[in-house]
Design an enzyme around this catalytic site. Sequence first.
Site, PDB file in Angstrom:
ATOM      1  N   ASP A 102       0.816  -1.068   0.145  1.00  0.00           N
ATOM      2  CA  ASP A 102      -0.002   0.174  -0.071  1.00  0.00           C
ATOM      3  C   ASP A 102       0.895   1.392   0.006  1.00  0.00           C
ATOM      4  O   ASP A 102       2.054   1.301   0.385  1.00  0.00           O
ATOM      5  CB  ASP A 102      -1.077   0.064   1.229  1.00  0.00           C
ATOM      6  CG  ASP A 102      -0.067   0.120   2.598  1.00  0.00           C
ATOM      7  OD1 ASP A 102       1.112  -0.699   2.615  1.00  0.00           O
ATOM      8  OD2 ASP A 102      -0.766   0.465   3.700  1.00  0.00           O
ATOM      9  N   GLU A 166       0.140  -1.276   5.592  1.00  0.00           N
ATOM     10  CA  GLU A 166       1.367  -0.972   6.680  1.00  0.00           C
ATOM     11  C   GLU A 166       1.079   0.635   6.788  1.00  0.00           C
ATOM     12  O   GLU A 166       1.481   1.089   7.883  1.00  0.00           O
ATOM     13  CB  GLU A 166       2.778  -1.015   5.812  1.00  0.00           C
ATOM     14  CG  GLU A 166       3.812  -0.646   6.916  1.00  0.00           C
ATOM     15  CD  GLU A 166       4.337   0.757   6.518  1.00  0.00           C
ATOM     16  OE1 GLU A 166       5.119   1.325   7.539  1.00  0.00           O
ATOM     17  OE2 GLU A 166       4.018   1.433   5.662  1.00  0.00           O
TER      18      GLU A 166
END
Length: 439
Positions: A102, A166
Amino acid sequence: MAASSHVKETLGDLERESFVPLLSKLIGESKYVQNNPPELIPQEDRIVKHVLDSLLPYSTTTGGGPLVVSHVTYFPGRGNLIVEYPGTHPGKVLSFVGCHMDVVTANPNDWEFDPFSLSINGDELRGRGTTDCLGHVALVTELMKKLGETKPKLKSTVVAVFIANEENSAITGVGVDALVKDGLLNKLKDGPLFWIDTADKQPCIGTGGMIPWKLHVTGKLFHSGLAHKALADCLQAINPLELAMDALKEIQTRFYRDFPPHPKEQVYGYATPSTMKPTQWSYPGGGINQIPGECTISGDVSVKDVMKKLQEYVDDINENIGKLESRGPVSKYVLPEENLRGSLTISFEEAMSGVACNLNSCGFQVLCKATEEVVGYVKPYSITGSLPLIRELQEEGFDVQTSGYGLMKTYHAKNEYCLFSDMSQGYRVFVSIIAQLED
């Protein structure tokens, strides 16, 4: 030394003609893996697809090679990927973890180039995620692909873990936290774990903790232009904006008195000490000539054990609010004629822990040696920024070391880019680590 040399010769250097096209595909998905819920929830499986396209031809899944690939998903479209190259010695393992799929958000209107497609300017590879962290996803994918292609005989099992979720902790149970909870990474405790999500090609040996805080201030709403009424008739506001500024100054003064620099900050190379700082300000709204009745200042503080102390500061200021330094004859925080007092409340959100890596571990020693060998020097550093999850890994018994090969100056920034030459050195560092652990 023969085993070490053979590993380096077999794995060679990072191949630009393979790395750049893969990175281009990943950056092409970056628009869809921005992580800022509830508006933007990433679909990490869009990244997983490209990694699988690179690795499955060399996997046991297809029968084309030795790589053992596990796609682990806790939320639809938001998978993690564990890739294993088996070694010959049971219990001997090293891992590259933390490459997350991400990214933080990007506004194309603020960039000099399209953040959601890879552009190349000489050595620069430009786009959202090139430094943090899709560049590392591509880099570690290339390493595992080369292992699968060349099949060197290694004592150590080499494991790569590509993770979801994350960049934001609003939603949990998606990424590495869930993998650890389910015991899927337990075998990685038997060797060094390299968290590949920092920058500048040097070991990052410490990070800061972070606690989000909110200081809510209650005053009294009033017309801002009636100072004469305030003085003559004692009908006046308690300005929460001024109270917030004066109270925060007092809180910060006490914080830096009670939490001076730690003696080990120099050992770990921290550039700054622990801090408490405001980062956001909000109030209910109103006219420009209206003093609001309340406001909230939000920020972060980088010491986990400080919450009790901050609450003590706030309680003491509330008790003695009439003694707090104010800003002139109509700035008052107590209105005895109306039996009103300004007040503060402080609240905290979930803490994120910092980490101090073990400087005596095997993982740290091989990372330093590899860095010096490839980059030409080794200068470990620490940051007061926070990396989620790694303290928890350390507390679970993992030998966590951190490094990264993007650029700190473009981390989470507009016009993000990395350098192919840096990523190429990162690949050689990984190869050196694998080689050293063979000897």
